[in-house]
Design an enzyme around this catalytic site. Sequence first.
Site, short mmCIF file in Angstrom:
data_model
loop_
_atom_site.label_atom_id
_atom_site.label_comp_id
_atom_site.label_asym_id
_atom_site.label_seq_id
_atom_site.Cartn_x
_atom_site.Cartn_y
_atom_site.Cartn_z
N TYR A 262 0.84 -1.20 0.00
CA TYR A 262 0.00 0.00 0.00
C TYR A 262 0.88 1.25 0.00
O TYR A 262 1.72 1.43 0.89
CB TYR A 262 -0.87 -0.04 1.25
CG TYR A 262 -1.50 1.25 1.71
CD1 TYR A 262 -1.30 1.71 3.01
CD2 TYR A 262 -2.33 1.99 0.88
CE1 TYR A 262 -1.89 2.89 3.46
CE2 TYR A 262 -2.92 3.17 1.31
CZ TYR A 262 -2.70 3.61 2.62
OH TYR A 262 -3.28 4.77 3.06
N ASP B 280 -1.56 -6.37 9.44
CA ASP B 280 -2.61 -5.40 9.14
C ASP B 280 -3.75 -6.17 8.48
O ASP B 280 -3.64 -6.57 7.32
CB ASP B 280 -2.05 -4.30 8.22
CG ASP B 280 -3.07 -3.21 7.93
OD1 ASP B 280 -4.28 -3.47 8.04
OD2 ASP B 280 -2.65 -2.10 7.58
N ILE C 201 -6.97 -5.26 7.90
CA ILE C 201 -8.14 -4.41 7.67
C ILE C 201 -9.06 -4.90 6.57
O ILE C 201 -10.20 -4.45 6.47
CB ILE C 201 -7.75 -2.94 7.38
CG1 ILE C 201 -7.05 -2.81 6.04
CG2 ILE C 201 -6.93 -2.36 8.50
CD1 ILE C 201 -6.94 -1.34 5.61
N LYS D 228 -12.82 -0.55 5.49
CA LYS D 228 -12.97 -1.38 4.30
C LYS D 228 -14.15 -2.35 4.43
O LYS D 228 -15.00 -2.43 3.56
CB LYS D 228 -11.69 -2.17 4.04
CG LYS D 228 -10.45 -1.31 4.02
CD LYS D 228 -10.50 -0.29 2.90
CE LYS D 228 -9.34 0.68 2.97
NZ LYS D 228 -9.38 1.68 1.91
#
Lengths: 480, 440
Positions: free
Chosen positions: A145, A230, A232, A278
């Site tokens: 990202y 992570d 998410i 998300k």
Amino acid sequence: MKLLSTKATCNTHGQDSSYFLGWEEYEKNPYDEIVNPKGIIQMGLAENQLSFDLLESWLAKNPDVPGFKRDNKSIFRELALFQDYHGLPSFKKALVDFMAEIRGNKVAFDPNHIVLTAGATSANETLMFCLAEPGEAFLLPTPYYPGFDRDLKWRTGVEIVPIQCNSSNNFQITKSALHQAHEQAKKQNLRVKGVLVTNPSNPLGTTMSRGKLDLLLDFIKDKDMHLISDEIYSGTVFSSPGFVSVMEVLKERTHNLKDSDDTAQIRDRVHVVYSLSKDLGLPGFRVGAIYSENDTVVAAATKMSSFGLVSSQTQYLLSAMLGDKKFTKNYISENQKRLKRRQRMLVSGLRKAGIGCLKTNNAGLFCWVDMRHLLRSNTFEAEMELWKKILYKVGLNISPGSSCHCTEPGWFRVCFANMSEDTLNLAMKRLKAFVGDSRVEGSCSSSSSIRAQSSGSGTSARKSLSKWVFRLSSREQEER
Amino acid sequence: MGIEIEQPCVELSNIATSETHGENSPYFAGWKAYDENPYHELTNPSGVIQMGLAENQVSFDLLEKYLEEHSEASTWGKGAPGFRENALFQDYHGLQSFRTAMASFMEQIRGGRAKFDPARVVLTAGATAANELLTFILANPGDALLVPTPYYPGFDRDLRWRTGVNIVPIHCDSSNNFQITLEALEAAYKEAEAMNFKVRGVLITNPSNPLGITIQRSVLEDLFDFVTRKNIHLVSDEIYSGSVFSATEFTSVAEILEARKYKEAERVHIVYSLSKDLGLPGFRVGTIYSYNDKVVTTARRMSSFTLISSQTQHLLASMLSNEEFTQNYIETNRVRLRKRYKMIIEGLRSAGIEYLEGNAGLFCWMNLSPLLEEPTREGELKLWDAVLHEVKLNISPGCSCRCDEPGWFRVCFANMSEQTLEIALKRIRKFMERIRTQKK
């Protein structure tokens, strides 16, 4: 004068990268079904717009909640005054239950080990402040990202050393890549404090296998490091092999007697990041979390969360919503169904244009698309050229792999959950036409050129909101 | 039993393990004592009364009335047509309507004596975040900010913890009602230089916490001249600007700049928040208003780490753009705080306690130095402990605010009902009588 700090004047916020050019162009000429049908379609925004109706119907059934009422009594004062960085207990409970539910209840989370932060952006930065000194480093698998360059490095002074992954094995992490990255850090005199992975991956849209998670845990145990997972996108896994959280693997290792001693050592070094941006499509509400079994990390991160607390108004709304188990059960499964359907649409549309994507794509709000065959040469210059063509001539804003630090040119992240089905179909049609024309005319295509209209239509497009495409007011839009 | 293998301790950062978060100070210990034995009119009438919390609870009814009459502010209207757009909105420029409403509210608080451009409003999750963010932008690790004492205990954490920046105190004392003097400014600057700290700016709180007074216009002028001479920044934390008891007694640094036609304004930055004036600390609404374009741009980008919930922005945009509401709120809130202040100083007077003549804020700065066994920090802490455990009042000792003179305490008056305040004052009177009889 007006001397500002090094942080203020450096470029580590990453916002001058050409990546943001796509955003600007979109803002100048945004697609609108009615008033600007030739405009640029935004496919660079990893938003989940597919399940709002479920949230809206819950709100319609529970009007008291946003109205600051609980059991018919107003709790406005109580909420307005509540600034305890330990967070609203009912919200933390609802959040950890939701996280467990997403993981099929194969693991449970203790609300006392969760720290609330204003979004995962804040959570990731906070963990860096807690785990590393300025000048130390974290290893991250590429592609990653683009926002991490800012979130992990800018104010913390921490460095990122890439774990190079490539298409030969669908961009999975390998033992040798891990060790190579570690060596590279040593060469640069950087002390590595840990590894950060995004699972499911952004931009790949894939989940990590149990084997790879084990590999990571062995690595951090061996090197005395931390592991940040992570997660998410954990609620966006729409097909097999399904989502395995690092917490699940830890739990299994604990029960396996052979590994349990080792695992006890590393329990303190595994930290999970979560967010509702998300899975629930609520990026504006700034709801993020750090989960860790390391009491010192939880204590420090909790104090640090003072700099980015979640609004108590929002905590209360979501405590009620996520506390409604009937709602969450339905939401999770329905959301996954819709994502799956949407991804299939994108994949088949791409196929019709002779474009393939990562076949292991089973999660996320995007596909990792292979356009290597459309490159003039196997270089990043050619990738930029192709990206610009797709932006200006085809009218699609997609994310080039180079902005995600991908080592192989020609890969692009294409989002599918932030627009209507019709818009998606149109995007695919345009792409097909472009590829077709490209084959006929070589590298240059003029017939599918979609030039930016004069600012007139752009502005009126901004004023009217079509049903599905959201025009966001600024060109410097945050993206994930 | 097997051989014990020493567990390798995987290090956390220095920041994580240091004490610079400042939470072991007495300021926070008092909170603990309150939490363990909180006063309640009916269920625990002999519990600890919390007077160490600068909250504004006197005007909630006005907010509640607004929400009742404008439910669309909190529920996105029938059918929630605005919900999606709101939920998706994460632009760090903030909701335009909210920024505009915020700028307008700040103007109204200053009686229209200063203008605020919504384009310069940067939103952060609370003033805590705003102050830290500004410090990251204006100073490098190892640099220093000059801050007049006594100051808000939280600054030790907010300005220093993660930023690595130092605070060098500008010493103020009771000889002139704790006002900032040029001598004190120069002395602080020299002190910083002697410690090899590069001074980046001066940070003032106006109205002052914990003093409860507004800074005089002439002092602001001197301050501005000082920072211009030294070529450094000026941060004015004006989070109590709406809590001034009289409309005309507050001069914002914004007014000084306007009078000087914005010459040298790029070194000035104002921090504001709705936590005190509107009593909404839980909603996390802070702002940085900077006259420096680069600071605005950078602060905006950095605000990604601390954005205000769009749900909350939506609610407050509605509330603060309603001028009928805001005008009435500002005036009514002022009147009520003034009334509370009068109550407390009458109570202190009748107990024979001296205090600083205040005109703003949610607290009173009182002088208990005659009661100290010894005129030292230890003496002050001993007295504080006695007040906490015997009188059952949690008040804030001056040492937690880095006050140079022992014996001063900050006592809050707006975070409780009038009845509770009366009881607290009664307890204080009894305590003072007891002391006087003991001395005899």
